[in-house]
Scaffold this motif. Structure first.
Motif, PDB file in Angstrom:
ATOM      1  N   LEU A 162     -52.902  70.738  42.759  1.00 60.59           N
ATOM      2  CA  LEU A 162     -54.290  70.488  42.328  1.00 60.59           C
ATOM      3  C   LEU A 162     -54.488  69.044  41.924  1.00 60.59           C
ATOM      4  N   SER A 163     -53.549  68.492  41.148  1.00 60.99           N
ATOM      5  CA  SER A 163     -53.764  67.118  40.681  1.00 60.99           C
ATOM      6  C   SER A 163     -53.611  66.130  41.826  1.00 60.99           C
ATOM      7  N   VAL A 164     -52.711  66.440  42.806  1.00 59.00           N
ATOM      8  CA  VAL A 164     -52.574  65.529  43.951  1.00 59.00           C
ATOM      9  C   VAL A 164     -53.856  65.507  44.772  1.00 59.00           C
ATOM     10  N   VAL A 165     -54.428  66.700  45.046  1.00 60.21           N
ATOM     11  CA  VAL A 165     -55.669  66.768  45.820  1.00 60.21           C
ATOM     12  C   VAL A 165     -56.793  66.033  45.108  1.00 60.21           C
ATOM     13  N   GLU A 166     -56.869  66.261  43.791  1.00 59.27           N
ATOM     14  CA  GLU A 166     -57.924  65.640  42.999  1.00 59.27           C
ATOM     15  C   GLU A 166     -57.802  64.121  42.996  1.00 59.27           C
ATOM     16  N   SER A 167     -56.549  63.631  42.816  1.00 59.29           N
ATOM     17  CA  SER A 167     -56.356  62.179  42.781  1.00 59.29           C
ATOM     18  C   SER A 167     -56.658  61.556  44.126  1.00 59.29           C
ATOM     19  N   LEU A 168     -56.218  62.220  45.223  1.00 54.29           N
ATOM     20  CA  LEU A 168     -56.478  61.654  46.549  1.00 54.29           C
ATOM     21  C   LEU A 168     -57.975  61.577  46.811  1.00 54.29           C
ATOM     22  N   ALA A 169     -58.718  62.629  46.414  1.00 55.68           N
ATOM     23  CA  ALA A 169     -60.167  62.611  46.637  1.00 55.68           C
ATOM     24  C   ALA A 169     -60.826  61.503  45.834  1.00 55.68           C
ATOM     25  N   LYS A 216     -62.618  67.239  45.329  1.00 56.46           N
ATOM     26  CA  LYS A 216     -62.353  66.884  43.928  1.00 56.46           C
ATOM     27  C   LYS A 216     -62.933  67.932  42.987  1.00 56.46           C
ATOM     28  N   VAL A 217     -64.185  68.329  43.228  1.00 53.84           N
ATOM     29  CA  VAL A 217     -64.822  69.316  42.349  1.00 53.84           C
ATOM     30  C   VAL A 217     -64.121  70.666  42.455  1.00 53.84           C
ATOM     31  N   GLY A 218     -63.730  71.049  43.692  1.00 53.34           N
ATOM     32  CA  GLY A 218     -63.035  72.319  43.853  1.00 53.34           C
ATOM     33  C   GLY A 218     -61.722  72.335  43.090  1.00 53.34           C
ATOM     34  N   ALA A 219     -60.931  71.245  43.205  1.00 51.84           N
ATOM     35  CA  ALA A 219     -59.652  71.199  42.502  1.00 51.84           C
ATOM     36  C   ALA A 219     -59.849  71.176  40.997  1.00 51.84           C
ATOM     37  N   GLU A 220     -60.847  70.403  40.533  1.00 53.21           N
ATOM     38  CA  GLU A 220     -61.067  70.306  39.085  1.00 53.21           C
ATOM     39  C   GLU A 220     -61.476  71.645  38.484  1.00 53.21           C
ATOM     40  N   LEU A 221     -62.433  72.315  39.139  1.00 50.45           N
ATOM     41  CA  LEU A 221     -62.925  73.571  38.553  1.00 50.45           C
ATOM     42  C   LEU A 221     -61.879  74.668  38.659  1.00 50.45           C
ATOM     43  N   THR A 222     -61.075  74.666  39.741  1.00 52.62           N
ATOM     44  CA  THR A 222     -59.993  75.642  39.820  1.00 52.62           C
ATOM     45  C   THR A 222     -58.995  75.423  38.689  1.00 52.62           C
ATOM     46  N   GLY A 223     -58.674  74.156  38.421  1.00 50.84           N
ATOM     47  CA  GLY A 223     -57.777  73.865  37.312  1.00 50.84           C
ATOM     48  C   GLY A 223     -58.351  74.277  35.983  1.00 50.84           C
ATOM     49  N   LEU A 224     -59.649  74.079  35.819  1.00 51.80           N
ATOM     50  CA  LEU A 224     -60.313  74.451  34.552  1.00 51.80           C
ATOM     51  C   LEU A 224     -60.257  75.961  34.331  1.00 51.80           C
ATOM     52  N   ILE A 225     -60.564  76.731  35.398  1.00 51.96           N
ATOM     53  CA  ILE A 225     -60.536  78.189  35.271  1.00 51.96           C
ATOM     54  C   ILE A 225     -59.121  78.667  35.011  1.00 51.96           C
ATOM     55  N   TYR A 226     -58.153  78.041  35.705  1.00 51.63           N
ATOM     56  CA  TYR A 226     -56.758  78.446  35.545  1.00 51.63           C
ATOM     57  C   TYR A 226     -56.283  78.181  34.125  1.00 51.63           C
ATOM     58  N   THR A 227     -56.684  77.025  33.567  1.00 56.85           N
ATOM     59  CA  THR A 227     -56.331  76.721  32.177  1.00 56.85           C
ATOM     60  C   THR A 227     -56.926  77.743  31.214  1.00 56.85           C
ATOM     61  N   ALA A 228     -58.213  78.040  31.425  1.00 60.44           N
ATOM     62  CA  ALA A 228     -58.873  78.962  30.500  1.00 60.44           C
ATOM     63  C   ALA A 228     -58.333  80.370  30.631  1.00 60.44           C
ATOM     64  N   LEU A 229     -58.004  80.770  31.848  1.00 58.04           N
ATOM     65  CA  LEU A 229     -57.580  82.149  32.082  1.00 58.04           C
ATOM     66  C   LEU A 229     -56.146  82.361  31.618  1.00 58.04           C
ATOM     67  N   ASN A 230     -55.341  81.297  31.638  1.00 52.72           N
ATOM     68  CA  ASN A 230     -53.964  81.425  31.201  1.00 52.72           C
ATOM     69  C   ASN A 230     -53.829  81.344  29.699  1.00 52.72           C
ATOM     70  N   GLU A 231     -54.945  81.191  28.998  1.00 50.57           N
ATOM     71  CA  GLU A 231     -54.914  81.012  27.558  1.00 50.57           C
ATOM     72  C   GLU A 231     -54.685  82.366  26.909  1.00 50.57           C
ATOM     73  N   LYS A 232     -53.561  82.522  26.215  1.00 47.31           N
ATOM     74  CA  LYS A 232     -53.237  83.809  25.599  1.00 47.31           C
ATOM     75  C   LYS A 232     -53.179  83.601  24.112  1.00 47.31           C
ATOM     76  N   ASP A 233     -53.860  84.492  23.382  1.00 46.65           N
ATOM     77  CA  ASP A 233     -53.951  84.292  21.938  1.00 46.65           C
ATOM     78  C   ASP A 233     -52.641  84.689  21.266  1.00 46.65           C
TER      79      ASP A 233
END
Lengths: 233, 95, 137
Positions: A162-169, A216-233
């Motif tokens: 994700l970060s490679v795709v985002e940086s290249l874009a 860029k937007v696709g990679a960023e938002l996928t990363g954002l959702i993945y971060t939020a969804l992996n958040e375990k209390d």
């Protein structure tokens, strides 16, 4: 408590009355100016730039620097969310949604996933011809990844990819801007041939920039959702 | 013509109703579904106001992504609005 | 579609009044409610109202979308007069580009605000803004 509510309602009433009064002086559905910036955009876009969708031309060409800032703001939002919610590395399966969906849900999402990705790619490749563009296509691609992440408990997206795709874009966007500068002009100057109206290869730098924005937007938002969804209390 | 007017009035009333519902409702999950309904109606209104680009953006972001972010937050915190009024046994030291 | 004056007035007032009412409802929720998630929901509703207001300011009666599609420019040489004739019946593209930006930025703002809410809940075990007194955490 009661006092605060009364105060807020009276404040909103005053604000609303003034807003209503100001807006009703405008005529709905009428042109306000005899010769506005609208006319310049609407005439220049098909005549000079050979782009069919005027909104795309404004977002990418006339106001291209704003779009670079907007993408940067989205990147900063993703980074801030990741750093605020950071609690250490996650193990596989340590997810807020701990169970897979039923057989019907998983098979259906596997069936729908390529179609959603294809729709997203279509939307951002044809951004200068039809409604849509990089932001919409990127969001649709992120929705496809969201579907897979919700359906499978052990579906994971590689953060490195994700970060490679985002940086290249992002680098593509900035490089095109700098190439315009080298070509003798300002940042994000249009330097490619324009082609003819309603062709896929038309509009100079607009399709290239919108494809980069879509990735860029696709990679960023996928990363954002993945971060939020992996958040375990 | 009259059907067009009826459609517009129905959509506008639905939007106001969804806004009031999402503010008044105590169950936050239902309130979030109310905001998703606002975005859905808003994207149809954008289409009627001849703005297809904005309608596409609103349908993708407002209906799908904002709703899912809110739902993830509710899952990580509390579901009902009243739960914030009763003080829980506080764990002051950070985990 | 040919609107009579009466219909026009009705549509005009209804769009503006709806946008202003939605803005008011969102501001009320953001100012009065105690729960932090309700405050963010109020801000999101407020955002929707402003977007509707901006788009309806740019609308032109019986206008078309600002896209020179192949069906529109089919048997017509692309001269300046033809383009001007076509573009006279198009709605204003500038507020549309503005709102396109505003929606995406609004999503980023909502995401950051909600992650701050999760962090506050993890520290204080409550979401009531009256109980979250100490600003240092």
């Amino acid at each position: 408590m009661k006092m605060k509510k009364i105060l807020v309602i009276s404040l909103l009433a005053v604000f609303g009355v003034y807003l209503t009064e100001a807006l009703f002086k405008l005529d709905f559905g009428r042109q306000f100016f005899q010769q506005g910036v609208k006319d310049f955009y609407l005439v220049t876009t098909p005549m000079k730039l050979q782009v069919a969708n005027v909104v795309t031309a404004i977002v990418v060409n006339f106001r291209g620097f704003d779009t670079l800032g907007e993408v940067t703001v989205l990147f900063l939002a993703t980074t801030a969310m990741g750093s605020i919610l950071y609690k250490g590395r996650h193990q596989l399966g340590e997810r807020a949604v701990l169970f897979s969906g039923s057989r019907i849900v998983t098979t259906g999402s596997r069936l729908l996933f390529p179609a959603i990705i294809l729709l997203g790619a279509y939307v951002f490749i044809h951004g200068h011809l039809t409604p849509g563009g990089g932001f919409q296509g990127g969001v649709i691609i992120a929705t496809g990844f969201l579907l897979m992440l919700m359906a499978y408990a052990d579906y994971s997206v590689s953060h490195i990819v994700l970060s490679v795709v985002e940086s290249l874009a992002g680098i593509t966007f900035a490089t095109i801007g700098l190439l315009g500068m080298l070509h003798g002009g300002s940042f994000l100057q249009d330097f490619l041939p324009n082609g003819s109206l309603n062709d896929l290869l038309s509009g100079g730098i607009i399709p290239i920039i919108y494809i980069a924005v879509g990735f860029k937007v696709g990679a960023e938002l996928t990363g954002l959702i993945y971060t939020a969804l992996n958040e375990k209390d | 013509m009259i059907y067009y007017l009826i459609l517009i009035f129905f959509l506008l009333l639905l939007m106001i109703g969804a806004a009031i519902y999402s503010i008044v409702q105590k169950d936050l999950l239902y309130a979030v579904i109310g905001t998703g309904l606002i975005s859905l109606v808003l994207s149809v209104l954008f289409l009627l106001l001849q703005a297809p680009d904005v309608a596409l953006t609103e349908a993708a972001i407002g209906v799908a992504l904002t709703t899912i972010i809110f739902i993830i937050t509710i899952r990580n915190t509390v579901r009902f609005e009243d739960e914030v009024y009763q003080k829980k046994p506080s764990k002051t030291e950070a985990k | 579609m040919n609107f009579t004056l009466f219909d026009l007035k009705i549509i005009e007032y209804s769009f503006f009044i709806t946008a202003i009412l939605v803005i008011m409802i969102g501001l009320y929720g953001a100012l009065v409610k105690k729960s932090l998630i309700k405050v963010v929901i109020g801000l999101s509703v407020f955002d929707s109202g402003i977007n509707l207001l901006l788009i309806s300011v740019g609308y032109i009666t019986s206008g078309t979308a600002p896209i020179f599609s192949p069906a529109l420019v089919k048997d017509m040489p692309l001269t300046l007069e033809n383009i001007k004739k076509l573009s006279a019946g198009m709605v204003d593209p500038v507020p549309q580009a503005l709102v396109l930006t505003a929606i995406v930025i609004g999503f980023g703002v909502t995401a950051v605000a909600l992650s701050l809410v999760i962090r506050l809940y993890r520290h204080h075990q409550t979401l009531n803004i009256d109980e979250i007194k100490n600003l240092k955490w």
